[in-house]
Design a protein around this motif. Structure first.
Motif, PDB file in Angstrom:
ATOM      1  N   GLU A 143       0.314  -3.797  14.470  1.00  9.38           N
ATOM      2  CA  GLU A 143      -0.965  -3.316  13.942  1.00  9.38           C
ATOM      3  C   GLU A 143      -0.749  -2.239  12.882  1.00  9.38           C
ATOM      4  OE1 GLU A 143      -4.221  -4.387  14.683  1.00  9.38           O
ATOM      5  OE2 GLU A 143      -2.994  -6.033  15.466  1.00  9.38           O
ATOM      6  N   LEU A 144       0.263  -1.426  13.060  1.00  7.39           N
ATOM      7  CA  LEU A 144       0.547  -0.375  12.070  1.00  7.39           C
ATOM      8  C   LEU A 144       0.965  -0.988  10.738  1.00  7.39           C
ATOM      9  CD1 LEU A 144       2.433   2.181  14.341  1.00  7.39           C
ATOM     10  CD2 LEU A 144       0.324   2.646  13.075  1.00  7.39           C
ATOM     11  N   ILE A 145       1.814  -2.017  10.789  1.00 15.47           N
ATOM     12  CA  ILE A 145       2.232  -2.681   9.550  1.00 15.47           C
ATOM     13  C   ILE A 145       1.024  -3.291   8.849  1.00 15.47           C
ATOM     14  CG2 ILE A 145       3.586  -4.591   8.609  1.00 15.47           C
ATOM     15  CD1 ILE A 145       5.620  -4.097  10.855  1.00 15.47           C
ATOM     16  N   GLU A 146       0.158  -3.949   9.621  1.00 17.44           N
ATOM     17  CA  GLU A 146      -1.055  -4.530   9.049  1.00 17.44           C
ATOM     18  C   GLU A 146      -1.955  -3.460   8.430  1.00 17.44           C
ATOM     19  OE1 GLU A 146      -5.106  -6.732  10.686  1.00 17.44           O
ATOM     20  OE2 GLU A 146      -3.191  -7.169  11.690  1.00 17.44           O
ATOM     21  N   LEU A 147      -2.065  -2.328   9.115  1.00 14.61           N
ATOM     22  CA  LEU A 147      -2.910  -1.245   8.618  1.00 14.61           C
ATOM     23  C   LEU A 147      -2.363  -0.666   7.319  1.00 14.61           C
ATOM     24  CD1 LEU A 147      -5.336   0.649   9.105  1.00 14.61           C
ATOM     25  CD2 LEU A 147      -3.815   2.122  10.419  1.00 14.61           C
ATOM     26  N   TYR A 148      -1.061  -0.429   7.270  1.00 15.66           N
ATOM     27  CA  TYR A 148      -0.463   0.091   6.039  1.00 15.66           C
ATOM     28  C   TYR A 148      -0.671  -0.881   4.878  1.00 15.66           C
ATOM     29  CZ  TYR A 148       1.886   4.022   8.348  1.00 15.66           C
ATOM     30  OH  TYR A 148       2.154   5.188   9.017  1.00 15.66           O
ATOM     31  N   ASN A 149      -0.551  -2.175   5.165  1.00 17.27           N
ATOM     32  CA  ASN A 149      -0.748  -3.168   4.110  1.00 17.27           C
ATOM     33  C   ASN A 149      -2.177  -3.142   3.577  1.00 17.27           C
ATOM     34  OD1 ASN A 149       1.453  -5.742   5.563  1.00 17.27           O
ATOM     35  ND2 ASN A 149       1.914  -3.847   4.499  1.00 17.27           N
ATOM     36  N   LYS A 150      -3.150  -2.879   4.455  1.00 14.41           N
ATOM     37  CA  LYS A 150      -4.542  -2.749   4.012  1.00 14.41           C
ATOM     38  C   LYS A 150      -4.713  -1.605   3.031  1.00 14.41           C
ATOM     39  CE  LYS A 150      -6.920  -4.585   8.120  1.00 14.41           C
ATOM     40  NZ  LYS A 150      -7.800  -4.232   9.272  1.00 14.41           N
ATOM     41  N   PHE A 151      -3.872  -0.580   3.170  1.00 13.71           N
ATOM     42  CA  PHE A 151      -3.932   0.576   2.276  1.00 13.71           C
ATOM     43  C   PHE A 151      -2.906   0.440   1.135  1.00 13.71           C
ATOM     44  CE2 PHE A 151      -6.388   2.195   5.699  1.00 13.71           C
ATOM     45  CZ  PHE A 151      -7.120   3.270   5.214  1.00 13.71           C
ATOM     46  N   ASN A 152      -2.470  -0.800   0.900  1.00 14.35           N
ATOM     47  CA  ASN A 152      -1.522  -1.107  -0.189  1.00 14.35           C
ATOM     48  C   ASN A 152      -0.202  -0.347  -0.049  1.00 14.35           C
ATOM     49  OD1 ASN A 152      -3.286  -2.926  -1.606  1.00 14.35           O
ATOM     50  ND2 ASN A 152      -4.438  -1.130  -2.315  1.00 14.35           N
ATOM     51  N   ILE A 153       0.229  -0.190   1.181  1.00 12.07           N
ATOM     52  CA  ILE A 153       1.524   0.436   1.457  1.00 12.07           C
ATOM     53  C   ILE A 153       2.408  -0.618   2.117  1.00 12.07           C
ATOM     54  CG2 ILE A 153       2.725   2.281   2.683  1.00 12.07           C
ATOM     55  CD1 ILE A 153       0.110   3.871   2.654  1.00 12.07           C
ATOM     56  N   TYR A 154       3.532  -0.914   1.461  1.00 16.35           N
ATOM     57  CA  TYR A 154       4.434  -1.954   1.935  1.00 16.35           C
ATOM     58  C   TYR A 154       5.836  -1.368   2.101  1.00 16.35           C
ATOM     59  CZ  TYR A 154       0.510  -4.763   0.297  1.00 16.35           C
ATOM     60  OH  TYR A 154      -0.747  -5.275   0.105  1.00 16.35           O
ATOM     61  N   PHE A 155       6.748  -2.179   2.608  1.00 21.21           N
ATOM     62  CA  PHE A 155       8.102  -1.681   2.851  1.00 21.21           C
ATOM     63  C   PHE A 155       8.787  -1.215   1.572  1.00 21.21           C
ATOM     64  CE2 PHE A 155       7.721  -4.219   6.812  1.00 21.21           C
ATOM     65  CZ  PHE A 155       8.067  -3.227   7.711  1.00 21.21           C
ATOM     66  N   ASP A 156       8.433  -1.802   0.447  1.00 15.41           N
ATOM     67  CA  ASP A 156       9.072  -1.418  -0.808  1.00 15.41           C
ATOM     68  C   ASP A 156       8.269  -0.403  -1.615  1.00 15.41           C
ATOM     69  OD1 ASP A 156       7.000  -3.070  -1.453  1.00 15.41           O
ATOM     70  OD2 ASP A 156       8.142  -4.377  -2.806  1.00 15.41           O
ATOM     71  N   THR A 157       7.202   0.137  -1.032  1.00 17.09           N
ATOM     72  CA  THR A 157       6.377   1.129  -1.724  1.00 17.09           C
ATOM     73  C   THR A 157       7.120   2.454  -1.858  1.00 17.09           C
ATOM     74  OG1 THR A 157       4.319   0.128  -0.917  1.00 17.09           O
ATOM     75  CG2 THR A 157       4.203   2.418  -1.659  1.00 17.09           C
ATOM     76  N   ASP A 158       7.013   3.076  -3.028  1.00 13.47           N
ATOM     77  CA  ASP A 158       7.595   4.401  -3.248  1.00 13.47           C
ATOM     78  C   ASP A 158       6.648   5.446  -2.653  1.00 13.47           C
ATOM     79  OD1 ASP A 158       8.823   6.704  -4.041  1.00 13.47           O
ATOM     80  OD2 ASP A 158       8.693   6.320  -6.200  1.00 13.47           O
ATOM     81  N   ILE A 159       7.006   5.956  -1.503  1.00 13.40           N
ATOM     82  CA  ILE A 159       6.143   6.889  -0.784  1.00 13.40           C
ATOM     83  C   ILE A 159       5.967   8.194  -1.553  1.00 13.40           C
ATOM     84  CG2 ILE A 159       5.840   8.144   1.394  1.00 13.40           C
ATOM     85  CD1 ILE A 159       5.584   5.079   1.564  1.00 13.40           C
ATOM     86  N   ASN A 160       6.938   8.549  -2.370  1.00 13.08           N
ATOM     87  CA  ASN A 160       6.901   9.844  -3.063  1.00 13.08           C
ATOM     88  C   ASN A 160       5.754   9.968  -4.053  1.00 13.08           C
ATOM     89  OD1 ASN A 160       9.566  11.278  -2.208  1.00 13.08           O
ATOM     90  ND2 ASN A 160      10.191   9.189  -2.694  1.00 13.08           N
ATOM     91  N   VAL A 161       5.202   8.841  -4.507  1.00 15.19           N
ATOM     92  CA  VAL A 161       4.138   8.905  -5.517  1.00 15.19           C
ATOM     93  C   VAL A 161       2.749   8.928  -4.883  1.00 15.19           C
ATOM     94  CG1 VAL A 161       5.595   7.702  -7.180  1.00 15.19           C
ATOM     95  CG2 VAL A 161       3.990   6.382  -5.791  1.00 15.19           C
ATOM     96  N   LEU A 162       2.667   8.833  -3.565  1.00 12.56           N
ATOM     97  CA  LEU A 162       1.374   8.799  -2.877  1.00 12.56           C
ATOM     98  C   LEU A 162       0.906  10.196  -2.510  1.00 12.56           C
ATOM     99  CD1 LEU A 162       1.920   5.751  -0.460  1.00 12.56           C
ATOM    100  CD2 LEU A 162       0.973   5.763  -2.777  1.00 12.56           C
ATOM    101  N   ASN A 163      -0.407  10.370  -2.475  1.00 15.31           N
ATOM    102  CA  ASN A 163      -1.025  11.623  -2.051  1.00 15.31           C
ATOM    103  C   ASN A 163      -1.359  11.563  -0.559  1.00 15.31           C
ATOM    104  OD1 ASN A 163      -1.076  12.737  -4.725  1.00 15.31           O
ATOM    105  ND2 ASN A 163      -2.835  11.415  -5.170  1.00 15.31           N
ATOM    106  N   ASN A 164      -1.688  12.721   0.009  1.00 13.05           N
ATOM    107  CA  ASN A 164      -2.032  12.775   1.435  1.00 13.05           C
ATOM    108  C   ASN A 164      -3.175  11.831   1.782  1.00 13.05           C
ATOM    109  OD1 ASN A 164      -0.120  14.757   1.522  1.00 13.05           O
ATOM    110  ND2 ASN A 164      -1.505  16.435   2.005  1.00 13.05           N
ATOM    111  N   THR A 165      -4.155  11.720   0.874  1.00 15.94           N
ATOM    112  CA  THR A 165      -5.348  10.911   1.155  1.00 15.94           C
ATOM    113  C   THR A 165      -5.134   9.417   0.940  1.00 15.94           C
ATOM    114  OG1 THR A 165      -6.096  11.390  -1.101  1.00 15.94           O
ATOM    115  CG2 THR A 165      -6.951  12.800   0.662  1.00 15.94           C
ATOM    116  N   ASP A 166      -3.942   9.019   0.516  1.00 17.44           N
ATOM    117  CA  ASP A 166      -3.653   7.596   0.308  1.00 17.44           C
ATOM    118  C   ASP A 166      -3.252   6.892   1.600  1.00 17.44           C
ATOM    119  OD1 ASP A 166      -4.150   7.731  -2.428  1.00 17.44           O
ATOM    120  OD2 ASP A 166      -2.076   8.286  -2.897  1.00 17.44           O
ATOM    121  N   PHE A 167      -3.052   7.659   2.664  1.00 15.33           N
ATOM    122  CA  PHE A 167      -2.578   7.082   3.920  1.00 15.33           C
ATOM    123  C   PHE A 167      -3.736   6.870   4.898  1.00 15.33           C
ATOM    124  CE2 PHE A 167       1.076   9.216   2.096  1.00 15.33           C
ATOM    125  CZ  PHE A 167       2.097   8.305   2.310  1.00 15.33           C
ATOM    126  N   PRO A 168      -3.613   5.888   5.784  1.00 13.95           N
ATOM    127  CA  PRO A 168      -4.619   5.727   6.847  1.00 13.95           C
ATOM    128  C   PRO A 168      -4.521   6.858   7.853  1.00 13.95           C
ATOM    129  CG  PRO A 168      -2.763   4.251   7.214  1.00 13.95           C
ATOM    130  CD  PRO A 168      -2.529   4.893   5.873  1.00 13.95           C
TER     131      PRO A 168
END
Length: 393
Positions: free
Chosen positions: A152-177
């Motif tokens: 469910e966590l993987i599915e949730l991250y994908n809904k927020f356009n976060i995938y295994f190859d996403t560069d986490i460093n460019v995301l803001n705090n509010t970009d996460f579920p």
């Protein structure tokens, strides 16, 4: 039985005096020979002067520009923080102290090549951390529920356009579920397994525990002295306390590993609160951080009144390393089973055992690498203006 000729690293600051009044001067960050790390453990029964000793260390390291992060369960460092114009943060539900458990913290890619994290994406590594997080909060979580939660966590991250190859460093705090997003996703699923899991997470999403973990991360500070106050958390259940301590430790580790050239000390007062016999992975996480921080300009300080908790058979493989591997140790007065296990752990002589048994306040056995000497903490008068009165008489 004790050598009394003083001790001098040739740099640093005054820490204590030996039996003849000779000065003990240490360079906390010295490496070489028998000094392979800058970690420190301070042990002793309540009232022996542990808090004053660590505040003495804080004042001097702060003057040298070291960044210091303290987890404070007894509100003993609030005065010190105010006097040094640091940043005091209520980490028990305060508006500035929230950490979103679902915000993926990026890991350093500069570690040794044999570190398993180097071959794994940030999201994959953090999913392993989330498994530990939920297991700490819900110790009776079954393997099946853990597997469903991971999916469910993987599915949730994908809904927020976060995938295994996403560069986490460019995301803001509010970009996460956040936790409520996970809770609502489970409610929308058909099947008793999903509904049962949603029920387990309900308090975290919409109940009293949501004040701690439901929402975007607000914890941030650029100060060189940060006190994460968990005093208001002490009336919570043990599992809530340990879960929040895990999140704070994770955030602290991120601050330590952010910049290899910045000296950062993480201080864990009343460190026994991190111990959970049912979920030893929390202590393992702290142990691993203590081992790895030598690769950075980082250090952990473990403060506890009881060695017994760390050497319980269920957690000994992690707890003993936290007490044994630091190159700086200050052992203060104790007796009974604590003294017996301390003697075995550090191979104390009869004279050293007698020193601890005498329980003279502010006196103890100081271990600097392989050097052992009796030390007395005498605080310079000017430091008391910064230390304040918290911590008892």
């Amino acid at each position: 039985p004790f050598a009394a000729s003083g001790y001098n690293d040739g740099a640093g600051y005054y820490l204590a005096k030996d039996t003849s009044g000779g000065l003990i001067i240490i360079d906390y960050w010295k490496r070489g020979g028998d000094r392979t790390n800058s970690n420190m453990v301070i042990m002793g029964q309540p009232g022996q002067g542990k808090s004053v000793t660590v505040k003495h260390l804080i004042v001097n390291e702060y003057m040298l520009g070291t960044k210091i992060i303290i987890i404070d369960p007894e509100r003993e460092y609030k005065d010190l923080c105010a006097n040094l114009k640091g940043d005091w943060i209520n980490a028990a539900g305060g508006s500035k102290g929230k950490i979103n458990p679902l915000q993926i913290l990026p890991i350093s890619k500069e570690d040794d090549k044999d570190d398993y994290e180097d071959s794994m994406p940030d999201m994959a590594v953090y999913l392993k951390h989330l498994e530990m997080f939920f297991k700490t909060y819900l110790p009776n979580l079954t393997d099946k529920q853990t597997a469903i939660l991971n999916s469910e966590l993987i599915e949730l991250y994908n809904k927020f356009n976060i995938y295994f190859d996403t560069d986490i460093n460019v995301l803001n705090n509010t970009d996460f579920p956040v936790i409520s997003d996970l809770y609502n996703q489970l409610l929308d699923k058909d099947g008793q397994d999903y509904q049962d899991l949603a029920l387990l997470l309900k308090n975290m999403a919409v109940g009293s525990d949501s004040l701690l973990w439901n929402g975007h991360t607000t914890l941030h500070s650029d100060s060189n002295l940060i006190v994460l106050d968990t005093h208001d958390l002490q009336q919570s259940s043990d599992r809530v306390i340990r879960t929040e301590y895990l999140m704070l430790t994770t955030w602290m580790w991120r601050e330590i590993s952010r910049d290899r050239k910045e000296k950062v000390i993480g201080i864990f007062d009343e460190a026994y609160l991190l111990i959970d016999k049912n979920v030893p992975q929390t202590l393992a996480f702290l142990r691993n951080g203590a081992k790895r921080c030598r690769k950075y300009e980082g250090a952990f300080v473990i403060i506890t009144h009881s060695v017994i908790d760390f050497l319980d058979p269920s957690v000994k493989m992690y707890g003993q390393a936290l007490l044994d591997t630091p190159c700086l140790k200050f052992l203060m007065g104790c007796d009974g089973e604590n003294l017996r296990q301390t003697k075995v752990l550090y191979n104390l002589t009869d004279a050293e055992e007698e020193l601890l048994l005498s329980q003279q306040r502010s006196k103890g056995l100081l271990l600097i690498g392989s050097k052992r000497l009796q030390a007395t903490i005498n605080i310079p008068t000017y430091e008391w203006e910064y230390i304040g009165q918290s911590g008892g008489r």
